[in-house]
Motif scaffolding. Structure first.
Motif, PDB file in Angstrom:
ATOM      1  N   GLY A 150       0.808  -1.205   0.000  1.00 37.62           N
ATOM      2  CA  GLY A 150       0.000   0.000   0.000  1.00 37.62           C
ATOM      3  C   GLY A 150       0.848   1.266   0.000  1.00 37.62           C
ATOM      4  N   ALA A 151       0.166   2.401  -0.079  1.00 35.28           N
ATOM      5  CA  ALA A 151       0.847   3.699  -0.084  1.00 35.28           C
ATOM      6  C   ALA A 151       1.556   3.932   1.247  1.00 35.28           C
ATOM      7  N   HIS A 152       2.621   4.726   1.206  1.00 38.15           N
ATOM      8  CA  HIS A 152       3.400   5.077   2.397  1.00 38.15           C
ATOM      9  C   HIS A 152       3.736   6.558   2.337  1.00 38.15           C
ATOM     10  N   PRO A 153       2.764   7.457   2.536  1.00 35.69           N
ATOM     11  CA  PRO A 153       3.031   8.904   2.389  1.00 35.69           C
ATOM     12  C   PRO A 153       4.158   9.401   3.279  1.00 35.69           C
ATOM     13  N   GLU A 154       4.319   8.796   4.462  1.00 37.90           N
ATOM     14  CA  GLU A 154       5.369   9.271   5.373  1.00 37.90           C
ATOM     15  C   GLU A 154       6.760   9.021   4.814  1.00 37.90           C
ATOM     16  N   ASP A 155       6.888   8.093   3.876  1.00 36.43           N
ATOM     17  CA  ASP A 155       8.170   7.842   3.208  1.00 36.43           C
ATOM     18  C   ASP A 155       8.195   8.446   1.809  1.00 36.43           C
ATOM     19  N   ASP A 156       7.352   9.432   1.579  1.00 40.04           N
ATOM     20  CA  ASP A 156       7.249  10.090   0.270  1.00 40.04           C
ATOM     21  C   ASP A 156       6.911   9.084  -0.828  1.00 40.04           C
ATOM     22  N   ARG A 157       6.047   8.125  -0.479  1.00 42.53           N
ATOM     23  CA  ARG A 157       5.537   7.187  -1.471  1.00 42.53           C
ATOM     24  C   ARG A 157       4.010   7.177  -1.359  1.00 42.53           C
ATOM     25  N   PRO A 158       3.378   8.197  -1.935  1.00 45.31           N
ATOM     26  CA  PRO A 158       1.926   8.339  -1.758  1.00 45.31           C
ATOM     27  C   PRO A 158       1.109   7.485  -2.722  1.00 45.31           C
ATOM     28  N   TYR A 159       1.644   6.364  -3.138  1.00 47.37           N
ATOM     29  CA  TYR A 159       0.936   5.506  -4.079  1.00 47.37           C
ATOM     30  C   TYR A 159       1.314   4.059  -3.788  1.00 47.37           C
ATOM     31  N   ALA A 160       0.388   3.151  -4.074  1.00 50.37           N
ATOM     32  CA  ALA A 160       0.649   1.730  -3.868  1.00 50.37           C
ATOM     33  C   ALA A 160       1.603   1.218  -4.938  1.00 50.37           C
ATOM     34  N   ILE A 161       2.393   0.206  -4.591  1.00 48.79           N
ATOM     35  CA  ILE A 161       3.374  -0.347  -5.526  1.00 48.79           C
ATOM     36  C   ILE A 161       3.273  -1.874  -5.530  1.00 48.79           C
TER      37      ILE A 161
END
Length: 505
Positions: free
Chosen positions: A343-354
């Motif tokens: 899932g997304a991880h906005p706190e790690d600057d990854r605001p999208y699922a991968i």
């Protein structure tokens, strides 16, 4: 008023830092020299707006005398400062009080062409990579071989550019440019020449017709990186040997290039729309589950990696017996399935699922989809299919035999008339998965990802003892029509031909 004026980019500010005059600009900061009243006043005038360099020099001398300073060293300081600020100096061609064109530097390495302008009777011609496009509701001249943009502020300049498609001297241009005076034409030509948009027609290797131009004496096109980016003077008007206009433009767009555009992972669509899903929803249609191979067994029994790598080759001949659905299932599972979904991880600057898959992908975006045109496959009907890498299934798509035939004809044309493969795989990019995160070079990234996936498909086919061949070209409209793809949203970027291997004799 002088027909050529200078100004500093509006985002340039000047500061007295411990007695040193320092310019803060788009690219950082530059120390210019001692903070003296003549130098500071002259540069502040350039920040305020377009200024004639000769008038500014006269004022600088007067200010220096009033300050009790020798004028010539101050003038040398000014010229040195302008050289160091070349990346922030805008140049304006004018006629009377009307501005004709403005040249704006676009990168920290931007610098005008060194040396004097050509003589008035020297025929000039336009750079073969130059092109006009709309920028902020105004026509602008750009070229991947110049780090300047020339904004057209008077429509008469467009006429002059059109005339420069063929070599012409200043006098010839003035005679054909309506009410533009020869001085005005000279100002525009000076701007074009100094920023690398115009070249003398008799430059080495250039005959004024767009044929390849001069080299730097080492066998490479002029310019330190092979594309003429060293400065605004890069040989002749012709394109570097072996390059086309569109390829040069695409190359420039895939690198940092002009720095006035967003570049890199800057999430340009983050504020306006959500990211595309990490796995495309399967289309409507009959779902065909695929078997899953035993990876533990394969890891024990597979050919050694070095043997696979060294024996990999494009094979365009196929066996008497067709590929089986079990072989196709194993091939797709090993090369392109989703291994994990995160899932997304906005706190790690990854605001999208991968996702994670057997091949790498820029930003773990995994924008590539596989569509299959099945010609012959034991256990699977002839037709069109979409591969779901998460569920490891095929979905049957509409489209009659003629759609399969069209794709097979494309494959035959791309492979020199080779026999049709058992399965024609089309690689389709959901390019917004990339452009949501990356600005300026999403298309270049999807092409790199395509190469990575094609190599993975090649290696898996080799490991399985199948015939496989990557295809990079083809008509983009054929798969768009066959698979009913959304234009510019789902774009074909490559193909792979798969089939059973001929029986060794």
């Amino acid at each position: 008023m002088s027909p050529l004026l200078l100004s500093l980019h509006p985002r340039t500010t000047l500061h007295d830092e411990q007695g040193l005059l320092t310019a803060h600009h788009r690219w950082g900061r530059t120390t210019l020299g001692p903070h003296t009243p003549p130098l500071a006043e002259a540069l502040h005038a350039l920040v305020a707006g377009p200024t004639a360099i000769h008038g500014m020099a006269d004022r600088l001398r007067a200010t220096a005398r009033r300050a009790g300073l020798p004028p010539e060293p101050q003038l040398a300081l000014l010229h040195g400062s302008l050289e160091r600020l070349a990346h922030s100096v805008r140049r304006h061609a004018t006629t009377g009080s009307r501005r004709l064109a403005t040249a704006e530097p676009l990168a920290p390495e931007a610098a005008p062409r060194p040396g004097p302008a050509p003589a008035p009777d020297t025929p000039l011609t336009l750079d073969r990579a130059a092109h006009l496009r709309l920028v902020d509701d105004r026509l602008a001249l750009e070229s991947p071989r110049s780090r300047f943009r020339l904004r057209l502020e008077d429509p008469r300049v467009a006429t002059l550019l059109a005339l420069l498609a063929r070599p012409a001297s200043r006098a010839e241009l003035a005679g054909r440019c309506g009410d533009l005076t020869e001085d005005a034409v000279a100002a525009v030509l000076s701007l074009l020449y100094s920023t690398g948009f115009a070249h003398p027609a008799d430059d080495a290797g250039h005959d004024g017709t767009g044929h390849p131009a001069g080299h730097d004496g080492t066998g490479h096109p002029a310019g330190h990186d092979g594309t003429g980016h060293g400065d605004a003077g890069h040989g002749g008007a012709g394109l570097p040997p072996g390059w086309t206009f569109h390829e040069l433009l695409a190359y420039d767009g895939s690198r940092a290039g002009p720095r006035d555009r967003p570049y890199g992972p800057v999430f340009p669509l983050r504020a306006t729309e959500p990211p595309a899903p990490p796995v495309a929803p399967p289309p409507d249609g009959r779902v065909i589950p695929l078997s899953r191979p035993d990876l533990d067994r394969l890891s024990r029994e597979d050919r050694p990696f070095t043997d696979v790598l060294e024996s990999r080759t494009s094979r365009r001949a196929y066996g008497e017996h067709p590929l089986t659905i079990e072989q196709l299932a194993e091939f797709l599972y090993r090369a392109a399935r989703v291994r994990t979904l995160l899932g997304a991880h906005p706190e790690d600057d990854r605001p999208y699922a991968i996702t994670s898959r057997p091949y790498p992908s820029a930003g773990s975006a995994y924008e590539l989809e596989l569509y299959a045109a099945v010609h012959r496959c034991h256990g699977l009907a002839r037709g069109l299919y979409h591969y779901d890498p998460l569920g490891h299934t095929l979905t049957a798509l509409p489209g009659g035999p003629e759609a399969v035939d069209r794709l097979l004809r494309e494959a035959a044309a791309a492979t020199g008339g080779a026999p049709p493969p058992d399965v024609h795989l089309t690689l389709v990019s959901r390019v917004k998965r990339l452009s949501w995160k990356y600005a300026a070079h999403a298309y270049a990234l999807t092409l790199k990802n395509t190469g990575v996936l094609l190599q993975t498909l090649c290696l898996v086919a080799t490991a399985m003892g199948l015939s496989g061949c990557p295809v990079g070209g083809g008509d983009s409209e054929t798969p768009v029509r066959a698979f009913d793809l959304a234009p510019y949203t789902e774009i074909p970027v490559g193909a792979f031909l798969l089939g059973s291997a001929p029986t060794p004799r």
